[in-house]
Write a protein that holds these residues in place. Sequence first.
Motif, PDB file in Angstrom:
ATOM      1  N   TRP A 212       0.712  -9.715   4.335  1.00  0.00           N
ATOM      2  CA  TRP A 212       1.468  -9.388   5.362  1.00  0.00           C
ATOM      3  C   TRP A 212       1.005  -7.718   5.729  1.00  0.00           C
ATOM      4  N   GLU A 213       1.314  -7.566   7.187  1.00  0.00           N
ATOM      5  CA  GLU A 213       1.145  -6.198   7.627  1.00  0.00           C
ATOM      6  C   GLU A 213       2.010  -5.850   8.505  1.00  0.00           C
ATOM      7  N   ALA A 214       2.667  -4.815   8.386  1.00  0.00           N
ATOM      8  CA  ALA A 214       3.520  -4.173   9.065  1.00  0.00           C
ATOM      9  C   ALA A 214       3.211  -3.562  10.688  1.00  0.00           C
ATOM     10  N   VAL A 215       4.048  -4.297  11.536  1.00  0.00           N
ATOM     11  CA  VAL A 215       3.689  -4.115  13.019  1.00  0.00           C
ATOM     12  C   VAL A 215       3.815  -2.305  13.033  1.00  0.00           C
ATOM     13  N   GLY A 216       2.903  -1.680  13.710  1.00  0.00           N
ATOM     14  CA  GLY A 216       3.058  -0.354  14.161  1.00  0.00           C
ATOM     15  C   GLY A 216       2.466   0.388  13.084  1.00  0.00           C
ATOM     16  N   ASN A 217       1.891  -0.059  12.097  1.00  0.00           N
ATOM     17  CA  ASN A 217       1.203   0.677  11.006  1.00  0.00           C
ATOM     18  C   ASN A 217       0.221  -0.328  10.226  1.00  0.00           C
ATOM     19  N   SER A 218      -0.837  -0.568  10.681  1.00  0.00           N
ATOM     20  CA  SER A 218      -1.782  -1.451   9.950  1.00  0.00           C
ATOM     21  C   SER A 218      -1.972  -1.172   8.394  1.00  0.00           C
ATOM     22  N   GLN A 219      -1.856   0.146   8.222  1.00  0.00           N
ATOM     23  CA  GLN A 219      -2.374   0.596   6.913  1.00  0.00           C
ATOM     24  C   GLN A 219      -1.094   0.284   5.924  1.00  0.00           C
ATOM     25  N   CYS A 220       0.150  -0.108   6.398  1.00  0.00           N
ATOM     26  CA  CYS A 220       1.170  -0.550   5.557  1.00  0.00           C
ATOM     27  C   CYS A 220       1.061  -2.162   5.325  1.00  0.00           C
ATOM     28  N   GLN A 221       0.562  -2.387   4.393  1.00  0.00           N
ATOM     29  CA  GLN A 221       0.401  -3.858   4.085  1.00  0.00           C
ATOM     30  C   GLN A 221       0.347  -4.326   2.542  1.00  0.00           C
ATOM     31  N   GLY A 222       0.485  -5.449   2.461  1.00  0.00           N
ATOM     32  CA  GLY A 222       0.677  -5.731   1.034  1.00  0.00           C
ATOM     33  C   GLY A 222       0.705  -7.439   0.912  1.00  0.00           C
ATOM     34  N   THR A 223       1.312  -7.748  -0.401  1.00  0.00           N
ATOM     35  CA  THR A 223       1.426  -9.268  -0.509  1.00  0.00           C
ATOM     36  C   THR A 223       2.921  -9.758  -0.935  1.00  0.00           C
ATOM     37  N   TRP A 224       3.245 -10.884  -1.045  1.00  0.00           N
ATOM     38  CA  TRP A 224       4.380 -11.499  -1.178  1.00  0.00           C
ATOM     39  C   TRP A 224       4.440 -12.852  -1.422  1.00  0.00           C
TER      40      TRP A 224
ATOM     41  N   MET B 297       9.575   1.367   6.811  1.00  0.00           N
ATOM     42  CA  MET B 297       8.549   0.983   5.992  1.00  0.00           C
ATOM     43  C   MET B 297       8.895   1.512   4.568  1.00  0.00           C
ATOM     44  N   GLN B 298       9.583   2.989   4.429  1.00  0.00           N
ATOM     45  CA  GLN B 298       9.688   3.649   3.413  1.00  0.00           C
ATOM     46  C   GLN B 298      10.583   2.897   2.337  1.00  0.00           C
ATOM     47  N   TYR B 299      11.330   1.914   3.034  1.00  0.00           N
ATOM     48  CA  TYR B 299      12.174   0.958   2.175  1.00  0.00           C
ATOM     49  C   TYR B 299      11.600   0.121   1.211  1.00  0.00           C
ATOM     50  N   LEU B 300      10.346  -0.431   1.771  1.00  0.00           N
ATOM     51  CA  LEU B 300       9.897  -1.457   1.101  1.00  0.00           C
ATOM     52  C   LEU B 300       9.214  -1.003  -0.433  1.00  0.00           C
ATOM     53  N   ARG B 301       9.543  -1.900  -1.261  1.00  0.00           N
ATOM     54  CA  ARG B 301       9.500  -1.939  -2.926  1.00  0.00           C
ATOM     55  C   ARG B 301       9.027  -3.217  -3.423  1.00  0.00           C
TER      56      ARG B 301
ATOM     57  N   SER C 154       0.927  -1.106   0.283  1.00  0.00           N
ATOM     58  CA  SER C 154       0.008  -0.196   0.063  1.00  0.00           C
ATOM     59  C   SER C 154       1.070   1.193  -0.045  1.00  0.00           C
ATOM     60  N   HIS C 155       0.316   2.397  -0.377  1.00  0.00           N
ATOM     61  CA  HIS C 155       0.950   3.557  -0.433  1.00  0.00           C
ATOM     62  C   HIS C 155       1.048   4.178   0.911  1.00  0.00           C
ATOM     63  N   HIS C 156       0.719   3.634   1.936  1.00  0.00           N
ATOM     64  CA  HIS C 156       0.687   4.020   3.236  1.00  0.00           C
ATOM     65  C   HIS C 156       2.142   3.689   3.809  1.00  0.00           C
ATOM     66  N   CYS C 157       2.942   2.831   3.166  1.00  0.00           N
ATOM     67  CA  CYS C 157       4.197   2.253   3.751  1.00  0.00           C
ATOM     68  C   CYS C 157       5.192   3.489   3.567  1.00  0.00           C
ATOM     69  N   ALA C 158       5.255   4.168   1.951  1.00  0.00           N
ATOM     70  CA  ALA C 158       6.043   5.285   1.768  1.00  0.00           C
ATOM     71  C   ALA C 158       5.774   6.649   2.453  1.00  0.00           C
ATOM     72  N   LEU C 159       4.524   6.700   3.103  1.00  0.00           N
ATOM     73  CA  LEU C 159       4.084   7.877   3.862  1.00  0.00           C
ATOM     74  C   LEU C 159       4.619   7.917   5.204  1.00  0.00           C
TER      75      LEU C 159
END
Length: 97
Positions: free
Chosen positions: A65-77, A25-29, A11-16
Amino acid sequence: YCVEFKTESLSHHCALENRPYARWMQYLREGHTVCVACQPPAMDTDTHRCSGDGHNADGGKILHWEAVGNSQCQGTWKKIRQLKHCSCPLVHSFIFT
C-alpha cells in the motif's frame, strides 16, 4: 464494502508527516488492524471492486500500500476479511483511491 487489513510494515516517513491534512499517517503502526472502504469513484463500475482490495489474496499474502499525499509513506499489510460495513476506529479507517 470494507476490507480489514493487518499492517505488517510501514516506512518511517509515515511518522514524520506533520502537514495538517496528512497527520493521520502518524497513527499508523505495525500490527494494527485498519479498515479500508471501497466506494465510488474508486470502485470499478463493471466489477464493483476496488483495485488493491486483495480480492484473490489469502490471509498469508503480503500486499503493498501507499498513502495518498505522501508516496514515501508506504508499507505492507495482509488481508483479514471483507465486511459489508467498516467497524474500525475513525483514526484507523481509510478509503481506496
